[in-house]
Design a protein around this motif. Structure first.
Motif, PDB file in Angstrom:
ATOM      1  N   ASN A 225      32.188  33.896  45.190  1.00 40.40           N
ATOM      2  CA  ASN A 225      33.518  34.476  45.371  1.00 40.40           C
ATOM      3  C   ASN A 225      34.568  33.469  44.921  1.00 40.40           C
ATOM      4  N   SER A 226      35.076  33.664  43.710  1.00 44.54           N
ATOM      5  CA  SER A 226      36.064  32.743  43.141  1.00 44.54           C
ATOM      6  C   SER A 226      37.457  33.349  43.126  1.00 44.54           C
ATOM      7  N   ALA A 227      37.669  34.395  43.905  1.00 51.16           N
ATOM      8  CA  ALA A 227      38.952  35.090  43.906  1.00 51.16           C
ATOM      9  C   ALA A 227      40.097  34.125  44.189  1.00 51.16           C
ATOM     10  N   GLY A 228      41.174  34.287  43.430  1.00 52.45           N
ATOM     11  CA  GLY A 228      42.361  33.465  43.630  1.00 52.45           C
ATOM     12  C   GLY A 228      42.332  32.132  42.925  1.00 52.45           C
ATOM     13  N   THR A 229      41.205  31.772  42.331  1.00 52.38           N
ATOM     14  CA  THR A 229      41.104  30.489  41.639  1.00 52.38           C
ATOM     15  C   THR A 229      41.350  30.665  40.144  1.00 52.38           C
ATOM     16  N   VAL A 230      41.871  29.619  39.519  1.00 54.99           N
ATOM     17  CA  VAL A 230      42.084  29.595  38.074  1.00 54.99           C
ATOM     18  C   VAL A 230      41.505  28.299  37.529  1.00 54.99           C
ATOM     19  N   THR A 231      40.604  28.414  36.567  1.00 57.40           N
ATOM     20  CA  THR A 231      40.063  27.260  35.854  1.00 57.40           C
ATOM     21  C   THR A 231      40.637  27.296  34.442  1.00 57.40           C
TER      22      THR A 231
ATOM     23  N   GLU B  29      42.495  30.388  30.168  1.00 59.55           N
ATOM     24  CA  GLU B  29      42.549  30.421  31.630  1.00 59.55           C
ATOM     25  C   GLU B  29      41.501  31.416  32.116  1.00 59.55           C
ATOM     26  N   PHE B  30      40.673  30.970  33.057  1.00 61.54           N
ATOM     27  CA  PHE B  30      39.588  31.788  33.594  1.00 61.54           C
ATOM     28  C   PHE B  30      39.981  32.203  35.008  1.00 61.54           C
ATOM     29  N   LEU B  31      40.245  33.505  35.191  1.00 63.96           N
ATOM     30  CA  LEU B  31      40.737  34.021  36.457  1.00 63.96           C
ATOM     31  C   LEU B  31      39.555  34.493  37.297  1.00 63.96           C
ATOM     32  N   GLY B  32      39.382  33.851  38.457  1.00 63.38           N
ATOM     33  CA  GLY B  32      38.241  34.152  39.309  1.00 63.38           C
ATOM     34  C   GLY B  32      38.319  35.536  39.925  1.00 63.38           C
ATOM     35  N   ASN B  33      37.206  35.950  40.547  1.00 62.25           N
ATOM     36  CA  ASN B  33      37.159  37.274  41.150  1.00 62.25           C
ATOM     37  C   ASN B  33      36.187  37.268  42.313  1.00 62.25           C
ATOM     38  N   ALA B  34      36.165  38.376  43.043  1.00 59.43           N
ATOM     39  CA  ALA B  34      35.235  38.505  44.155  1.00 59.43           C
ATOM     40  C   ALA B  34      33.807  38.522  43.626  1.00 59.43           C
ATOM     41  N   SER B  35      32.875  38.164  44.471  1.00 58.02           N
ATOM     42  CA  SER B  35      31.471  38.086  44.067  1.00 58.02           C
ATOM     43  C   SER B  35      31.023  39.397  43.438  1.00 58.02           C
ATOM     44  N   GLY B  36      30.333  39.264  42.322  1.00 53.01           N
ATOM     45  CA  GLY B  36      29.802  40.435  41.640  1.00 53.01           C
ATOM     46  C   GLY B  36      30.734  41.056  40.634  1.00 53.01           C
ATOM     47  N   HIS B  37      31.971  40.591  40.571  1.00 46.58           N
ATOM     48  CA  HIS B  37      32.924  41.120  39.611  1.00 46.58           C
ATOM     49  C   HIS B  37      33.100  40.109  38.481  1.00 46.58           C
ATOM     50  N   PRO B  38      33.403  40.588  37.275  1.00 45.61           N
ATOM     51  CA  PRO B  38      33.489  39.664  36.140  1.00 45.61           C
ATOM     52  C   PRO B  38      34.766  38.832  36.155  1.00 45.61           C
ATOM     53  N   TYR B  39      34.664  37.641  35.587  1.00 41.74           N
ATOM     54  CA  TYR B  39      35.836  36.812  35.332  1.00 41.74           C
ATOM     55  C   TYR B  39      36.714  37.480  34.273  1.00 41.74           C
ATOM     56  N   THR B  40      38.005  37.211  34.356  1.00 37.69           N
ATOM     57  CA  THR B  40      38.930  37.566  33.284  1.00 37.69           C
ATOM     58  C   THR B  40      39.280  36.305  32.514  1.00 37.69           C
ATOM     59  N   LEU B  41      39.092  36.351  31.194  1.00 39.33           N
ATOM     60  CA  LEU B  41      39.486  35.245  30.325  1.00 39.33           C
ATOM     61  C   LEU B  41      40.870  35.557  29.760  1.00 39.33           C
ATOM     62  N   HIS B  42      41.836  34.721  30.119  1.00 38.06           N
ATOM     63  CA  HIS B  42      43.238  34.894  29.748  1.00 38.06           C
ATOM     64  C   HIS B  42      43.572  33.874  28.666  1.00 38.06           C
ATOM     65  N   THR B  43      44.145  34.323  27.550  1.00 39.01           N
ATOM     66  CA  THR B  43      44.561  33.408  26.479  1.00 39.01           C
ATOM     67  C   THR B  43      46.052  33.575  26.225  1.00 39.01           C
ATOM     68  N   ASN B  44      46.682  32.486  25.773  1.00 43.11           N
ATOM     69  CA  ASN B  44      48.113  32.537  25.480  1.00 43.11           C
ATOM     70  C   ASN B  44      48.450  31.446  24.479  1.00 43.11           C
ATOM     71  N   VAL B  45      49.540  31.631  23.752  1.00 37.84           N
ATOM     72  CA  VAL B  45      50.040  30.644  22.796  1.00 37.84           C
ATOM     73  C   VAL B  45      51.546  30.491  23.010  1.00 37.84           C
ATOM     74  N   PHE B  46      51.990  29.252  23.230  1.00 38.14           N
ATOM     75  CA  PHE B  46      53.412  28.934  23.332  1.00 38.14           C
ATOM     76  C   PHE B  46      53.823  28.138  22.098  1.00 38.14           C
ATOM     77  N   GLY B  47      54.924  28.541  21.475  1.00 39.01           N
ATOM     78  CA  GLY B  47      55.466  27.798  20.345  1.00 39.01           C
ATOM     79  C   GLY B  47      56.935  27.513  20.553  1.00 39.01           C
ATOM     80  N   GLU B  48      57.293  26.228  20.668  1.00 39.81           N
ATOM     81  CA  GLU B  48      58.668  25.788  20.880  1.00 39.81           C
ATOM     82  C   GLU B  48      59.300  26.508  22.068  1.00 39.81           C
ATOM     83  N   GLY B  49      58.540  26.588  23.151  1.00 42.32           N
ATOM     84  CA  GLY B  49      59.032  27.165  24.393  1.00 42.32           C
ATOM     85  C   GLY B  49      58.847  28.664  24.533  1.00 42.32           C
ATOM     86  N   LYS B  50      58.432  29.332  23.480  1.00 41.64           N
ATOM     87  CA  LYS B  50      58.255  30.778  23.540  1.00 41.64           C
ATOM     88  C   LYS B  50      56.783  31.115  23.739  1.00 41.64           C
TER      89      LYS B  50
END
Length: 284
Positions: free
Chosen positions: A91-97, A116-137
């Motif tokens: 159960n990794s809910a609420g955690t971010v790696t 960013e790997f967003l944790g979830n309750a046991s048995g549920h898949p992780y969400t892989l979050h990606t983002n790109v910032f350029g000059e503050g945007k």
């Protein structure tokens, strides 16, 4: 040509030697034997641990008092960055790696490339979050459901960053490409060197199902594991001219069709006046 040394003697260098020194100054390749050689702790105290043969493994832990993190000792301008990671099990809910590149925050012009790997309750898949910032945007999120359990064994997460593109890969499979669209007025990350970071922290106000599932601190400490890092900034290598061949394009399209769960370039509610400029030129 002659250059005086501190002792007043002249030391003569041949041009090829000077060229080689300059190449070594701008080109490095660091392979992951000992984490302490290339990285240093950013926060977390004893929650950051190196172990194994000569410190070739590292772990980050999170408890109700603090998370933890580390960063590279060097800054890099372009390169290929690989890290094998095994994420928080159970159960990794609420955690971010996280695994990301970030410029010096003091410049005021924020550049960043995020896993960013967003944790979830046991048995549920992780969400892989990606983002790109350029000059503050930023606000360029794409999210994926991983097609394997990232807690059972190590998997390789990679960022390729060159003057033409930024590519996110999982076990050598490309999942996202952000192209250089400077000619269309889109800032691209090419002016500021960045360090490689990783962290494990608590964000149960948003990380799991929009904050609906909270962290169960009875399961703490939560631990993520690392090994076999690679940092290659030797220009002229494959990463410097990396592009997608036909097979890689097919793989990425398949992953995006089957596993992508959010794409900012398809969020009409968020951009009622029109999608960001780079979305109009997205090829893949």
């Amino acid at each position: 040509m002659g250059l005086p040394s501190n002792g007043g003697h002249e030391v003569y260098f041949r041009a090829p030697q000077i060229i080689m020194v300059l190449i070594l100054m701008v080109s490095t390749s660091v392979h992951g034997a000992h984490f302490d050689d290339a990285f240093q702790q950013t926060f977390g105290g004893e929650r950051v641990k190196t172990y194994g043969s000569g410190g070739d493994h590292l772990s980050l832990s999170l408890d109700q008092y603090s998370g933890s993190g580390f960063t590279s000792k060097k800054d890099y301008l372009f390169g290929r960055f690989d890290m094998q990671m095994k994420l928080v099990a159970g159960n990794s809910a609420g955690t971010v790696t996280t695994l990301y590149l970030q410029s010096d925050p003091s410049t005021g012009r924020h550049d960043e490339i995020d896993f960013e790997f967003l944790g979830n309750a046991s048995g549920h898949p992780y969400t892989l979050h990606t983002n790109v910032f350029g000059e503050g945007k930023g606000s360029r999120e794409q999210q994926f459901r991983l097609w394997f359990d990232p807690t059972n064994e190590y998997h390789t997460y990679s960022i390729v960053w060159n003057p033409r593109l930024i590519m996110f890969l999982v076990d050598e499979t490309p999942i996202r490409v952000f192209l250089n669209h400077e000619k269309h007025g889109v800032p691209f990350l090419k002016k500021q060197p960045m360090k490689l970071y990783s962290s494990l922290w608590e964000a149960d106000d948003w990380a799991t199902q929009g904050g609906l599932v909270k962290t169960d601190w009875s399961k703490a400490p939560f631990t993520a594991y690392y090994r076999n890092y690679n940092v290659d900034t030797a220009r002229g290598g494959k990463w410097w001219t990396h592009d997608l061949d036909a097979n890689s394009r097919r793989k990425m399209r398949r992953i995006q069709k089957k596993n992508m769960i959010y794409n900012y370039c398809q969020d009409a509610k968020r951009f009622p006046e029109g999608y960001p400029t780079e979305c109009k030129h997205y090829k893949f």
